[in-house]
Design a protein around this motif. Sequence first.
Motif, short mmCIF file in Angstrom:
data_model
loop_
_atom_site.label_atom_id
_atom_site.label_comp_id
_atom_site.label_asym_id
_atom_site.label_seq_id
_atom_site.Cartn_x
_atom_site.Cartn_y
_atom_site.Cartn_z
N VAL A 50 0.86 -1.19 0.00
CA VAL A 50 0.00 0.00 0.00
C VAL A 50 0.89 1.23 0.00
N PRO A 51 0.80 2.08 -1.08
CA PRO A 51 -0.02 1.91 -2.27
C PRO A 51 0.55 0.82 -3.19
N GLN A 52 -0.27 0.34 -4.12
CA GLN A 52 0.19 -0.66 -5.06
C GLN A 52 1.14 -0.03 -6.07
N PRO A 53 2.29 -0.67 -6.36
CA PRO A 53 3.17 -0.14 -7.40
C PRO A 53 2.56 -0.39 -8.78
N SER A 54 2.81 0.52 -9.69
CA SER A 54 2.33 0.34 -11.06
C SER A 54 3.29 -0.61 -11.79
N ASP A 55 3.03 -0.83 -13.07
CA ASP A 55 3.92 -1.64 -13.90
C ASP A 55 4.95 -0.78 -14.61
N ASP A 56 5.02 0.48 -14.23
CA ASP A 56 5.96 1.42 -14.85
C ASP A 56 7.32 1.32 -14.15
N PRO A 57 8.39 1.02 -14.87
CA PRO A 57 9.72 0.93 -14.22
C PRO A 57 10.18 2.26 -13.65
N TRP A 63 11.58 0.86 -7.64
CA TRP A 63 13.03 0.90 -7.49
C TRP A 63 13.46 -0.05 -6.38
N PRO A 64 14.67 -0.63 -6.46
CA PRO A 64 15.13 -1.51 -5.37
C PRO A 64 15.25 -0.74 -4.06
N LEU A 65 15.10 -1.46 -2.98
CA LEU A 65 15.07 -0.83 -1.66
C LEU A 65 16.36 -0.07 -1.37
N TRP A 66 17.51 -0.63 -1.80
CA TRP A 66 18.78 0.05 -1.51
C TRP A 66 18.84 1.42 -2.16
N ARG A 67 18.23 1.55 -3.36
CA ARG A 67 18.25 2.84 -4.04
C ARG A 67 17.36 3.84 -3.33
N ARG A 68 16.19 3.39 -2.90
CA ARG A 68 15.29 4.28 -2.16
C ARG A 68 15.91 4.71 -0.83
N LEU A 187 8.42 7.25 -1.56
CA LEU A 187 9.38 6.18 -1.83
C LEU A 187 9.03 4.84 -1.20
N TYR A 188 8.15 4.84 -0.21
CA TYR A 188 7.96 3.60 0.56
C TYR A 188 6.49 3.24 0.69
N GLU A 248 13.78 12.43 -9.29
CA GLU A 248 12.46 12.87 -8.84
C GLU A 248 11.72 11.72 -8.16
N THR A 249 11.13 11.99 -6.99
CA THR A 249 10.37 10.97 -6.26
C THR A 249 8.87 11.08 -6.50
#
Length: 579
Positions: A50-57, A63-68, A187-188, A248-249
């Motif tokens: 929550v929220p659901q991620p889209s299918d957009d890269p 993004w991987p957790l380490w990057r966030r 981001l989370y 940009e976040t």
Amino acid sequence: MGMGILEDKVMDHVPGTTRYFDDPERPQYAADGIQGLKCDNSGPLPIILVPQPSDDPNDPLNWPLWRRDLITFILSLTAIFGTALGPILAANTVTLTFWFGVRFDRVAELTGWFLLGVGVAGFIFVPSGRIWGKRHLFVGGTILLAVTSAWGGASGTNYTSFLVARIFQGIACAPFEALVNAAVGDLYFVHERGKRMAFSNLAVFGGAFFTPILVGKITHTIKWWWTFYLVAIFCAVCLPAVFFLCPETAYRRESSLNLDLLATENPAATKQADHAADDAEKAGSNSIHTRPSTNPEGSDSNGVTTEATATSGTPRTEPVKTKVSYRQSLRLFNGRKTDEKFWKLLLRPLPLFIQPAFLWACLIQGLLIGWTVFIGVIMAQFFLSTPLWWDEVKTGYAYTAAFIGALIGFIIAGLLADWSAKYMTRRNNGIYEPEFRILLVIPQMVLGCAGLYGWGITVDGLLHSQYSYPVPLTFFALVVAGMVIGAVASSLYIVDAYRDLAVEGFTCMIIFKNMFSFALTFKAFEWLVENKTRATPLFNALGSVQLVVCLLSIPLYIYGKRLRSFFYRHDLLATFGVR
């Protein structure tokens, strides 16, 4: 009445309430009964994202957790240097009084002017962040922090020039005070925010207390202006990291993916959808399909699955989007994030001051921050004169206690924020209510109120040799610990309960705390003189005010869900014409 929270009688599903844990045997469905849900399978129970991620890269949630985490760390580190400019004069009050040849209170007012710059600029910058994203403000703010810090150091004996530099330093700091917590929300997922929000609040509100520890020694060794030159240097060092590593976040997400913002006003329709899903399962039809995600990272290190189930014969499809290049990600502007008008976004925070949840958040966060500013302003009165006669070095070291208090607050909030939410959700049959975040006010009330009462009594006792200096400083640490916990509690509640208004909510909190603290810097010495330089009656009153504000959390916890429902159905912003 789940966990003491009154259920709403009008709406079947209230925005903010989410299905936190998933059942592996029976997936939970979105409100429309069609879209499947992605889950985090890293723990013993799957957790709905929550929220659901889209299918957009390009969606930051993909993004991987380490990057966030790297982005959060860089922004928080830069925020430390920006907010350090707030209390940077605390240990140098007497030094600057003689340097500029002005009254004692005129030096204290320099902190107030900084806070005024933060409050006014935050009010203007937030709409810009909503429309064009946060990146241009973070990069521009870092540049301005470096320039204005160098300006402050180079002001010489010109008090007016130094005062104007302080105002612009506040303007430069505003993006970090206003938008770092909002970036954490970008981001989370809900279940990941607690400890990250605790860390960002430690940076924004607690890290500043580390500054005076160094300032006194720097002033004694290489003069006071180097305190500003060093901030300019550190901000200049942070600039490449902010520019090259913090894209940009802000992201325009399809509304159906915001599970925490969905609402259902017709209970019968919801039950009908649930029965239809059950019938499809019993019939053994192939109505449940898996949909591979286009997340280029696959399943990243935080255990987020790349598949979702759907309750329709045809899986939901999204337009295929390509990942932007690294060079494109460096652009300061990459399109509008909303089609709303600037003037509406500018005025939007103002009506929220009469919404009880936002007013509560302002009071819970802003009052205790104001009291720490108040203590910092008058501390020189007790430590730089009789009976201690400390110099700027020892006065700076006195802030070690406050910094330790900030760390204690961070640890308590970090340990309790997500754990308490998950525990309460399990006890509530897997239903997460944002009001669970309000429980963090309990340690804030215990530590913060004890600190205020204790500070007044013991700092008066210090003047009469009844207590040694570590005692009042310990109570100062408790005040700061409560401040950090309260900042985390209010930030998390607003993000989770009113995520669509989180930026406006943070704007309200910034305006309130900075204007309130600005006023306190002008009244601090006057109140102290009116009380014949006795802190006990003054801080007894402040502690009692803080206690009453903390107790207001009880009705908000009980009626918070009904409040969310009411203001969803009666849009306050639309009423004032700023929706």
